[in-house]
Design a protein around this motif. Structure first.
Motif, PDB file in Angstrom:
ATOM      1  N   ILE A 115       0.789  -1.047   0.047  1.00 10.91           N
ATOM      2  CA  ILE A 115      -0.069   0.033   0.037  1.00 10.91           C
ATOM      3  C   ILE A 115       0.874   1.295   0.000  1.00 10.91           C
ATOM      4  CG2 ILE A 115      -2.078  -0.820   1.105  1.00 10.91           C
ATOM      5  CD1 ILE A 115      -1.071   0.152   3.635  1.00 10.91           C
ATOM      6  N   GLY A 116       2.173   1.262   0.145  1.00  9.79           N
ATOM      7  CA  GLY A 116       3.009   2.272   0.318  1.00  9.79           C
ATOM      8  C   GLY A 116       4.553   1.813   0.162  1.00  9.79           C
ATOM      9  N   VAL A 137       5.405  -2.987   8.363  1.00  6.45           N
ATOM     10  CA  VAL A 137       6.061  -1.729   8.304  1.00  6.45           C
ATOM     11  C   VAL A 137       7.703  -1.899   8.160  1.00  6.45           C
ATOM     12  CG1 VAL A 137       6.461   0.780   8.519  1.00  6.45           C
ATOM     13  CG2 VAL A 137       4.419  -0.313   8.986  1.00  6.45           C
ATOM     14  N   LYS A 138       8.473  -1.796   7.007  1.00  8.35           N
ATOM     15  CA  LYS A 138       9.917  -1.870   7.351  1.00  8.35           C
ATOM     16  C   LYS A 138      10.663  -1.086   8.318  1.00  8.35           C
ATOM     17  CE  LYS A 138      12.565  -1.630   3.446  1.00  8.35           C
ATOM     18  NZ  LYS A 138      13.019  -1.161   2.442  1.00  8.35           N
ATOM     19  N   PHE A 215      -7.066   5.362  -2.147  1.00 14.19           N
ATOM     20  CA  PHE A 215      -6.832   4.076  -2.971  1.00 14.19           C
ATOM     21  C   PHE A 215      -6.513   3.182  -1.889  1.00 14.19           C
ATOM     22  CE2 PHE A 215      -6.037   7.956  -5.667  1.00 14.19           C
ATOM     23  CZ  PHE A 215      -6.466   7.539  -6.739  1.00 14.19           C
ATOM     24  N   VAL A 216      -5.732   3.387  -0.723  1.00 15.70           N
ATOM     25  CA  VAL A 216      -5.188   2.518   0.402  1.00 15.70           C
ATOM     26  C   VAL A 216      -6.364   2.073   1.352  1.00 15.70           C
ATOM     27  CG1 VAL A 216      -3.012   2.799  -0.286  1.00 15.70           C
ATOM     28  CG2 VAL A 216      -4.100   4.032   1.704  1.00 15.70           C
ATOM     29  N   ARG A 217      -7.389   3.079   1.564  1.00 18.17           N
ATOM     30  CA  ARG A 217      -8.550   2.885   2.166  1.00 18.17           C
ATOM     31  C   ARG A 217      -7.923   2.675   3.824  1.00 18.17           C
ATOM     32  NH1 ARG A 217     -12.170  -1.692   1.400  1.00 18.17           N
ATOM     33  NH2 ARG A 217     -10.231  -2.616   0.585  1.00 18.17           N
ATOM     34  N   LEU A 218      -7.129   3.684   4.436  1.00 18.15           N
ATOM     35  CA  LEU A 218      -6.659   3.687   5.616  1.00 18.15           C
ATOM     36  C   LEU A 218      -7.661   4.781   6.216  1.00 18.15           C
ATOM     37  CD1 LEU A 218      -2.850   3.054   5.560  1.00 18.15           C
ATOM     38  CD2 LEU A 218      -4.709   1.239   6.193  1.00 18.15           C
TER      39      LEU A 218
END
Length: 218
Positions: A115-116, A137-138, A215-218
């Protein structure tokens, strides 16, 4: 696992009464599976609920009893300084059991969606009355600054992050509302994986994050 951040008492009372959505109840259940302190607090909230129910049924509840019980919850300490032995024997590939109906039991079997940059997620199945997701998350990644349109309940499963509220490691829960603005930064080493329940979209401060949000719907 010995969590230092826990759900708010009001959240535990909502869980005890059955008033939480499926999504929020799933995160609380996952935390309870690893936190003996909150299991003790939950037993106390059950006592409060029983007392209030008794009052509704015509049984007297002494003046200030509910307030005293709430105060006791605030200062509840674990009976022992370490988690009970059953929490030590845990398959490192297994998610907490309360999350199995929504994501399956195995980390290795998870199918992440990008998503990113450095951020992936998985939306749950079966939690229709609230948004429940896993986020990965990295390490060393700074998430966009944001507030919350409603409530958010997040539990760390692997890795860690830091923000203005402190350091959040496996088992810790961030119980947030619309008054909280923060920017989590994941710790070095391993990806940070967490499970999050929300009841409204996040509110991002930066224009790019706001543009990508639909677009990611968070």
């Amino acid at each position: 696992m010995n969590p230092h951040h826990h759900p708010d008492i009001v959240t535990l009372m909502g869980y005890s009464s059955g008033g939480l959505s499926v999504a929020f109840a799933a995160v609380v259940s996952a935390h309870l599976s690893v936190c003996h302190l909150c299991r003790d607090r939950l037993r106390a909230t059950d006592t409060i609920g029983g007392g209030l129910l008794g009052q509704q049924e015509g049984l007297a509840l002494s003046e200030g009893a509910a307030e005293r019980l709430l105060a006791k919850l605030e200062h509840t300490e674990p009976d022992t300084p370490t988690p009970p032995p059953e929490l030590w024997r845990h398959d490192p590939d297994e998610l907490p059991e309360p999350l199995w109906p929504y994501f399956g039991s195995s980390y290795k079997a998870l199918r992440w969606k990008w998503i990113g940059p450095g951020i992936h997620h998985i939306r749950s199945h079966g939690a229709d009355d609230g948004h429940l997701m896993l986020l990965r998350v990295k390490p060393g990644r700074s998430l966009p600054m944001h507030t919350h349109g409603g409530s958010e309940l997040t539990m760390i499963l692997r890795g860690a992050y830091d923000d203005t509220l402190g350091h959040f490691a496996p088992g810790d829960v961030a119980d947030l509302d619309e008054d909280t603005e923060h920017q989590p930064v994941t710790a070095p080493g391993v990806p940070c994986i967490c499970v999050a329940a929300t009841d409204a979209p996040l509110r991002f401060s930066g224009w790019m994050a706001r543009a990508l949000q639909p677009f990611v719907r968070l």
